[in-house]
Design an enzyme around this catalytic site. Structure first.
Site, short mmCIF file in Angstrom:
data_model
loop_
_atom_site.label_atom_id
_atom_site.label_comp_id
_atom_site.label_asym_id
_atom_site.label_seq_id
_atom_site.Cartn_x
_atom_site.Cartn_y
_atom_site.Cartn_z
N GLU A 9 -110.37 85.03 -39.16
CA GLU A 9 -110.94 83.71 -39.41
C GLU A 9 -110.82 82.86 -38.14
OE1 GLU A 9 -110.73 82.43 -44.02
OE2 GLU A 9 -108.87 82.12 -42.92
N CYS A 10 -111.94 82.33 -37.68
CA CYS A 10 -111.99 81.42 -36.54
C CYS A 10 -111.31 82.05 -35.32
CB CYS A 10 -111.39 80.07 -36.91
SG CYS A 10 -111.96 78.73 -35.84
N GLY A 11 -110.09 81.62 -34.96
CA GLY A 11 -109.41 82.22 -33.82
C GLY A 11 -109.23 83.71 -33.97
#
Length: 446
Positions: A337-339
């Protein structure tokens, strides 16, 4: 849960403000620590999608802080989180998000995501933090407007913040007393209690050089300038009942290896609690310490965080990267997720324009040298089976980052709409049993 659960008997309140930056986080933390030092079991909550504030809450109270999001969560889940976490508490304190009435334009699963919506749902009174650094009697007019704006939200009183002197405070206090709004405290300006920040908000709790000392200093300031007795007396029981609900997100496996360190710290506590409730085992590991995910894990989860600040170390973490490839080979589901999504990609360009080779499990190239804000709620429909669920499933969540996507060479994972129902450019990526999104899931639609 087999049936409705009674609301938490713990009395609670919400700390809110007219705008972001008014000081509600520092006031919330100071109150949490000061009341905890009084011997109360204080249960913290955070309105809306935030990762950083809840970690500070936990440090202040010694109890995990849970997000309560009226846009992305059904009301039964909100009630269940409050009832469960508050069952062993003497008092609950929820920190608001942005200004009291600031939400999105369209209603989500329960409401618009505003702090006022949470106050209306729970019946918790609002303590309004007023930054009076550039005003005097006008502060009373602002407080009165907040008190009258919605008849389903009760403002219990105000705390004046960034007061310059007694002469500055007196006319504001007199004006508020004339219109019947209690002044619960008045905080003087002091740089020593300010929190440093960075591009996604405050620095993380674990990065603070002397967090406990700072929290105690803050609690001392709050206890000397705010009436803790009046704060306690302002709290009221939660009126929202819990309802039976499935886990916020079904566990992606039976044994889930979850990355956890300063580069991977953005994972909602209610998500972990839901996975454990469903019988899954959580196996934490640290990529920054060059630890590989547990070899017995049938799922690997890389949360968001700040990988861009540690890109060189992650690129050199051979055991971690090798462990990801081994997990793929044995058929484990892997999601970022994201990073975490960026780390699963081929390369990450840091703020100085230096490219760092990442895991290469997805054909994604991202850059922080070309910053662009991506922010908002998301409602997503899955285009394929993945760690997030089955094809056609609907997820509710949030996106917040400054990274730019330079290229992505894989099939999209999802179609997403923003809070207005407009299509989003972000669609994630999937390759075999590996998937990733910039979107953070908050709850699945069941």
């Amino acid at each position: 849960m087999s049936g409705p659960v009674a609301p938490s008997e713990a009395r609670g309140l919400i700390i809110s403000a007219v705008r972001s930056g008014a000081g509600k986080t520092t006031l919330s933390l100071g109150l949490m620590r000061a009341l905890t030092r009084r011997g109360l079991a204080v249960q913290p909550f955070k309105s809306g999608p935030d990762y950083i504030d809840p970690a500070f809450h936990e440090a202040a109270c010694g109890r995990p802080s849970f997000n309560l999001d009226s846009w992305a969560m059904p009301r039964g889940l909100i009630g269940a989180l409050i009832a469960r976490a508050g069952a062993s508490a003497d008092m609950t304190i929820a920190e608001g998000v942005m200004g009291l009435f600031d939400g999105v334009a369209a209603e989500g699963r329960t409401a618009r995501g505003a702090t006022a919506d949470l106050a209306a749902l729970t019946g918790w009174p609002v303590v309004l933090v007023l930054d009076v650094s550039a005003q005097s009697e006008t502060a009373a007019a602002v407080a009165l407007g907040c008190k009258l704006y919605r008849d389903d939200v009760r403002v219990a009183g105000v705390i004046l913040n960034r007061v310059a002197s007694e002469g500055h405070e007196r006319p504001i206090r007199d004006a508020l007393e004339r219109i019947g709004i209690p002044v619960l405290g008045a905080m003087r300006r002091r740089a020593a209690i300010a929190l440093p920040d960075r591009h996604l908000g405050l620095v993380q709790a674990g990065e603070h050089a002397d967090l406990d000392g700072w929290l105690d200093t803050l609690a001392d300031e709050v206890a000397s300038q705010v009436s803790l007795d009046a704060i306690e007396a302002s709290a009221a029981p939660c009126m929202l009942a819990a309802e039976p609900s499935a886990p916020p997100l079904p566990p992606p496996g039976q044994r889930i290896a979850v990355a956890r360190d300063r580069a991977f710290s953005f994972l909602y506590p209610h998500m972990l609690q839901g996975w454990r409730d469903a019988g899954a085992e959580i196996l934490f590991f640290s990529p920054l310490a060059d630890e590989a995910p547990d070899a017995s894990a049938d799922a690997v989860w890389l949360p968001g965080g700040y990988p861009e600040l540690h890109a060189g170390r992650l690129a050199a973490a051979s055991r971690f990267l090798g462990g990801l490839h081994e997990a793929v080979m044995r058929g484990a589901r892997i999601h970022g997720e994201c990073g975490g999504y960026m780390v699963l990609g081929a390369g990450l360009e840091d703020a100085d324009g230096v490219r760092h080779t990442m895991a290469g499990l997805l054909g994604l190239e991202t850059s922080f040298a070309r910053r662009k804000l991506h922010l908002g709620y998301r409602r997503a429909r899955l285009l394929a089976d993945s760690a997030l669920g089955s094809t056609g499933g609907t997820l509710w969540g949030h996106e917040f980052h400054y990274a730019s996507t330079l290229s992505v060479a894989d099939a999209p994972l999802l179609d997403a709409l923003d809070a207005r129902g407009e299509p989003c450019a972000e669609r994630g990526a999937r390759r075999g049993n590996v998937s990733g999104t910039f979107f953070h899931a908050i709850a699945v639609e069941s």
